[in-house]
Scaffold this motif. Sequence first.
Motif, PDB file in Angstrom:
ATOM      1  N   LYS A 157      34.660  40.051  -4.177  1.00 31.31           N
ATOM      2  CA  LYS A 157      35.412  38.811  -4.362  1.00 31.31           C
ATOM      3  C   LYS A 157      35.249  38.281  -5.785  1.00 31.31           C
ATOM      4  CE  LYS A 157      35.442  37.291   0.469  1.00 31.31           C
ATOM      5  NZ  LYS A 157      35.069  36.216   1.422  1.00 31.31           N
ATOM      6  N   ARG A 158      34.039  38.419  -6.317  1.00 28.76           N
ATOM      7  CA  ARG A 158      33.783  37.930  -7.681  1.00 28.76           C
ATOM      8  C   ARG A 158      34.648  38.675  -8.690  1.00 28.76           C
ATOM      9  NH1 ARG A 158      28.307  37.919  -7.722  1.00 28.76           N
ATOM     10  NH2 ARG A 158      28.171  40.087  -8.366  1.00 28.76           N
ATOM     11  N   VAL A 159      34.758  39.987  -8.526  1.00 30.55           N
ATOM     12  CA  VAL A 159      35.583  40.791  -9.426  1.00 30.55           C
ATOM     13  C   VAL A 159      37.046  40.369  -9.342  1.00 30.55           C
ATOM     14  CG1 VAL A 159      36.499  43.116  -9.825  1.00 30.55           C
ATOM     15  CG2 VAL A 159      34.047  42.777  -9.524  1.00 30.55           C
ATOM     16  N   LYS A 160      37.535  40.109  -8.145  1.00 31.28           N
ATOM     17  CA  LYS A 160      38.922  39.668  -7.981  1.00 31.28           C
ATOM     18  C   LYS A 160      39.157  38.325  -8.662  1.00 31.28           C
ATOM     19  CE  LYS A 160      40.108  42.136  -3.727  1.00 31.28           C
ATOM     20  NZ  LYS A 160      40.508  42.004  -2.292  1.00 31.28           N
ATOM     21  N   GLN A 161      38.189  37.423  -8.543  1.00 31.94           N
ATOM     22  CA  GLN A 161      38.313  36.127  -9.207  1.00 31.94           C
ATOM     23  C   GLN A 161      38.336  36.291 -10.727  1.00 31.94           C
ATOM     24  OE1 GLN A 161      34.843  34.299  -7.410  1.00 31.94           O
ATOM     25  NE2 GLN A 161      36.078  33.162  -5.930  1.00 31.94           N
ATOM     26  N   GLU A 163      39.290  38.974 -12.361  1.00 37.68           N
ATOM     27  CA  GLU A 163      40.546  39.632 -12.737  1.00 37.68           C
ATOM     28  C   GLU A 163      41.675  38.619 -12.850  1.00 37.68           C
ATOM     29  OE1 GLU A 163      39.832  44.128 -10.907  1.00 37.68           O
ATOM     30  OE2 GLU A 163      40.868  42.596  -9.701  1.00 37.68           O
ATOM     31  N   ALA A 164      41.656  37.590 -11.979  1.00 40.60           N
ATOM     32  CA  ALA A 164      42.686  36.545 -12.037  1.00 40.60           C
ATOM     33  C   ALA A 164      42.540  35.682 -13.285  1.00 40.60           C
ATOM     34  CB  ALA A 164      42.612  35.673 -10.786  1.00 40.60           C
ATOM     35  N   SER A 190      32.490  44.165 -17.167  1.00 41.09           N
ATOM     36  CA  SER A 190      33.415  45.166 -16.635  1.00 41.09           C
ATOM     37  C   SER A 190      34.862  44.675 -16.678  1.00 41.09           C
ATOM     38  CB  SER A 190      33.024  45.521 -15.204  1.00 41.09           C
ATOM     39  OG  SER A 190      33.963  46.385 -14.610  1.00 41.09           O
ATOM     40  N   VAL A 191      35.085  43.391 -16.363  1.00 44.58           N
ATOM     41  CA  VAL A 191      36.448  42.846 -16.253  1.00 44.58           C
ATOM     42  C   VAL A 191      36.947  42.246 -17.573  1.00 44.58           C
ATOM     43  CG1 VAL A 191      37.934  41.189 -15.063  1.00 44.58           C
ATOM     44  CG2 VAL A 191      36.147  42.395 -13.790  1.00 44.58           C
ATOM     45  N   PHE A 192      36.116  41.466 -18.255  1.00 43.31           N
ATOM     46  CA  PHE A 192      36.523  40.760 -19.464  1.00 43.31           C
ATOM     47  C   PHE A 192      36.313  41.581 -20.734  1.00 43.31           C
ATOM     48  CE2 PHE A 192      36.667  35.923 -18.555  1.00 43.31           C
ATOM     49  CZ  PHE A 192      37.326  36.148 -17.356  1.00 43.31           C
TER      50      PHE A 192
END
Length: 292
Positions: A157-161, A163-164, A190-192
């Motif tokens: 869930k944290r990764v999805k948040q 990514e948004a 990983s995401v940013f």
Amino acid sequence: MKNDNGMNKQKSFSEQKSALYLVPTPIGNLSEMSPRAIETLKAVDWIACEDTRNSGKLLKHFEISKPLLSHHEHNQDISIPKILDHLEVGESVAVISDAGYPLVSDPGQKLVRTCVEHDIAVIPVSGPNAALDALVASGLDAHHYLFYGFLDAKTTKRVKQLEALRDFPYTIVFYEAPHRIQAMLDDLYSVFGNRAMCLGREITKLHEEFLRGRVDEIRQNCDGLKGEMVVVVEGAPKQDTSVSMDEALDVVARYQSEGMTTKKAIQQTAKDLNLSKNELYQRVMRAKKEEE
């Protein structure tokens, strides 16, 4: 007071009646308890707090003796009607959290909405806030920012948040607990990617510390850090828009040759090249007229 069209208009200090006061408490340094906050807590009839034991110690330090109401995330269905009962008979109630500004990543929004619906004044008192302290000390852009608060504790869930939020152009402020900071920064990297950031911890306390650098640097140096943490991250970098309009027209033409309508081809090209859709549309229409 509600007018005929339903708008709620509050004149906080012109009417002597009951009110709900939102009173911030120190996030560490007791010297930051403002005179107005102390004055307000001494004046109200009741004080609603998350943990009566923690708040009891704070109030004792400032020689404030008022009856306490337990009000937290898990008892709101019971506590809100009790608080409302006191307000509706003309008494005043102050809301405090364990530390910092009530409602900021703390329960209280439902209570405020209920008071507004019942035409009861809600009056904020200025005071300590960890997010703003970290933001202004971070060295990152503080003109425009988003306060997000806590990300989900679960990685998926944290990764999805995240990514948004990846393409959000302004500085973002998160709260995080010490036992999750390593996993949170790993996901952030990983995401940013390796953006500039600041990690603030133990703000206003004896061991206050700010770690400023890149995400990868800080995630490799946060093992064993303690205290409530604020993570401030720079916004998404601006995309390179150096592509020429002639090149963009070629892309539009290619999409059209593949069967796209002109409108869809323009939309897709603008998205691909991070261009203004309206500007590209005007250029396509001008090129079409020139061909005619």
